[in-house]
Design a protein around this motif. Structure first.
Motif, PDB file in Angstrom:
ATOM      1  N   ALA A 268       0.832  -1.209   0.000  1.00 26.31           N
ATOM      2  CA  ALA A 268       0.000   0.000   0.000  1.00 26.31           C
ATOM      3  C   ALA A 268       0.865   1.258   0.000  1.00 26.31           C
ATOM      4  CB  ALA A 268      -0.944  -0.007   1.199  1.00 26.31           C
ATOM      5  N   GLU A 269       1.926   1.254   0.791  1.00 26.71           N
ATOM      6  CA  GLU A 269       2.818   2.407   0.814  1.00 26.71           C
ATOM      7  C   GLU A 269       3.481   2.621  -0.540  1.00 26.71           C
ATOM      8  OE1 GLU A 269       5.423   1.631   4.115  1.00 26.71           O
ATOM      9  OE2 GLU A 269       4.038   2.561   5.540  1.00 26.71           O
ATOM     10  N   GLU A 270       3.822   1.542  -1.214  1.00 31.20           N
ATOM     11  CA  GLU A 270       4.432   1.636  -2.550  1.00 31.20           C
ATOM     12  C   GLU A 270       3.450   2.229  -3.554  1.00 31.20           C
ATOM     13  OE1 GLU A 270       7.540   0.897  -5.469  1.00 31.20           O
ATOM     14  OE2 GLU A 270       7.486   1.199  -3.312  1.00 31.20           O
ATOM     15  N   ILE A 271       2.199   1.802  -3.504  1.00 30.54           N
ATOM     16  CA  ILE A 271       1.170   2.350  -4.393  1.00 30.54           C
ATOM     17  C   ILE A 271       1.020   3.848  -4.148  1.00 30.54           C
ATOM     18  CG2 ILE A 271      -1.317   2.400  -4.860  1.00 30.54           C
ATOM     19  CD1 ILE A 271      -1.284  -0.662  -4.309  1.00 30.54           C
TER      20      ILE A 271
ATOM     21  N   ASP B 181      -3.291  12.563  -3.082  1.00 27.56           N
ATOM     22  CA  ASP B 181      -3.877  11.842  -4.207  1.00 27.56           C
ATOM     23  C   ASP B 181      -4.354  10.443  -3.830  1.00 27.56           C
ATOM     24  OD1 ASP B 181      -3.590  13.945  -5.956  1.00 27.56           O
ATOM     25  OD2 ASP B 181      -1.560  13.368  -6.494  1.00 27.56           O
ATOM     26  N   GLU B 182      -3.522   9.694  -3.137  1.00 27.88           N
ATOM     27  CA  GLU B 182      -3.872   8.340  -2.732  1.00 27.88           C
ATOM     28  C   GLU B 182      -3.569   8.209  -1.248  1.00 27.88           C
ATOM     29  OE1 GLU B 182      -4.908   6.436  -5.679  1.00 27.88           O
ATOM     30  OE2 GLU B 182      -4.524   8.429  -6.424  1.00 27.88           O
ATOM     31  N   VAL B 183      -4.391   7.462  -0.538  1.00 25.78           N
ATOM     32  CA  VAL B 183      -4.158   7.238   0.885  1.00 25.78           C
ATOM     33  C   VAL B 183      -4.386   5.769   1.217  1.00 25.78           C
ATOM     34  CG1 VAL B 183      -4.705   9.585   1.634  1.00 25.78           C
ATOM     35  CG2 VAL B 183      -6.519   7.916   1.458  1.00 25.78           C
ATOM     36  N   LEU B 184      -3.640   5.260   2.190  1.00 26.30           N
ATOM     37  CA  LEU B 184      -3.877   3.881   2.617  1.00 26.30           C
ATOM     38  C   LEU B 184      -4.774   3.893   3.835  1.00 26.30           C
ATOM     39  CD1 LEU B 184      -1.822   2.834   5.200  1.00 26.30           C
ATOM     40  CD2 LEU B 184      -0.194   3.421   3.441  1.00 26.30           C
ATOM     41  N   VAL B 185      -5.629   2.887   3.906  1.00 25.02           N
ATOM     42  CA  VAL B 185      -6.645   2.785   4.960  1.00 25.02           C
ATOM     43  C   VAL B 185      -6.597   1.371   5.519  1.00 25.02           C
ATOM     44  CG1 VAL B 185      -9.122   2.928   5.423  1.00 25.02           C
ATOM     45  CG2 VAL B 185      -8.112   4.398   3.675  1.00 25.02           C
ATOM     46  N   ALA B 186      -6.658   1.239   6.825  1.00 26.39           N
ATOM     47  CA  ALA B 186      -6.707  -0.091   7.430  1.00 26.39           C
ATOM     48  C   ALA B 186      -7.957  -0.818   6.947  1.00 26.39           C
ATOM     49  CB  ALA B 186      -6.715   0.009   8.942  1.00 26.39           C
ATOM     50  N   ALA B 187      -7.782  -2.038   6.441  1.00 29.73           N
ATOM     51  CA  ALA B 187      -8.914  -2.810   5.925  1.00 29.73           C
ATOM     52  C   ALA B 187      -9.744  -3.370   7.063  1.00 29.73           C
ATOM     53  CB  ALA B 187      -8.408  -3.961   5.044  1.00 29.73           C
ATOM     54  N   PRO B 188     -11.067  -3.307   6.944  1.00 28.00           N
ATOM     55  CA  PRO B 188     -11.913  -3.939   7.968  1.00 28.00           C
ATOM     56  C   PRO B 188     -11.718  -5.456   7.909  1.00 28.00           C
ATOM     57  CG  PRO B 188     -13.239  -3.105   6.162  1.00 28.00           C
ATOM     58  CD  PRO B 188     -11.831  -2.686   5.887  1.00 28.00           C
ATOM     59  N   GLU B 189     -11.935  -6.126   9.034  1.00 29.15           N
ATOM     60  CA  GLU B 189     -11.752  -7.579   9.066  1.00 29.15           C
ATOM     61  C   GLU B 189     -12.713  -8.302   8.155  1.00 29.15           C
ATOM     62  OE1 GLU B 189     -11.389  -9.366  12.882  1.00 29.15           O
ATOM     63  OE2 GLU B 189     -10.186  -7.718  13.648  1.00 29.15           O
ATOM     64  N   ALA B 190     -13.962  -7.858   8.124  1.00 34.72           N
ATOM     65  CA  ALA B 190     -14.953  -8.492   7.263  1.00 34.72           C
ATOM     66  C   ALA B 190     -15.897  -7.414   6.737  1.00 34.72           C
ATOM     67  CB  ALA B 190     -15.744  -9.536   8.030  1.00 34.72           C
TER      68      ALA B 190
END
Length: 84
Positions: A40-43, A70-79
């Motif tokens: 995600a950091e690379e993207i 422009d782009e941000v990373l977000v913690a993915a929800p478990e489900a």
């Protein structure tokens, strides 16, 4: 503190989530790709303007200047429950 296993990438440019394997965008979070933090950091790093994570933009109507990511990373929800 809980350790985060995967991340989603949100595009402020497209106002959509990145799909798996960098294969385009989707407006649906349940179709978003899940990435490791490093991926995600690379993207995010590659999607920046001149290598900057944020840059100044000017509102075309008011002329006001503001920081834009422009782009941000977000913690993915478990489900994610699909409503349909």
């Amino acid at each position: 503190m809980t350790e985060i296993d995967s991340y989603l990438v949100w595009s402020n440019q497209k106002t959509m989530w990145w799909r798996p394997r960098n294969s385009g965008y989707t407006q649906y979070i349940e179709e978003a790709g899940r990435y490791t933090r490093a991926e995600a950091e690379e993207i995010v790093r590659k999607a920046t303007v001149d290598g900057q994570l944020k840059h100044w933009r000017t509102d075309p109507v008011s002329g006001a200047k503001y920081w834009s990511f422009d782009e941000v990373l977000v913690a993915a929800p478990e489900a994610i429950e699909v409503p349909w």
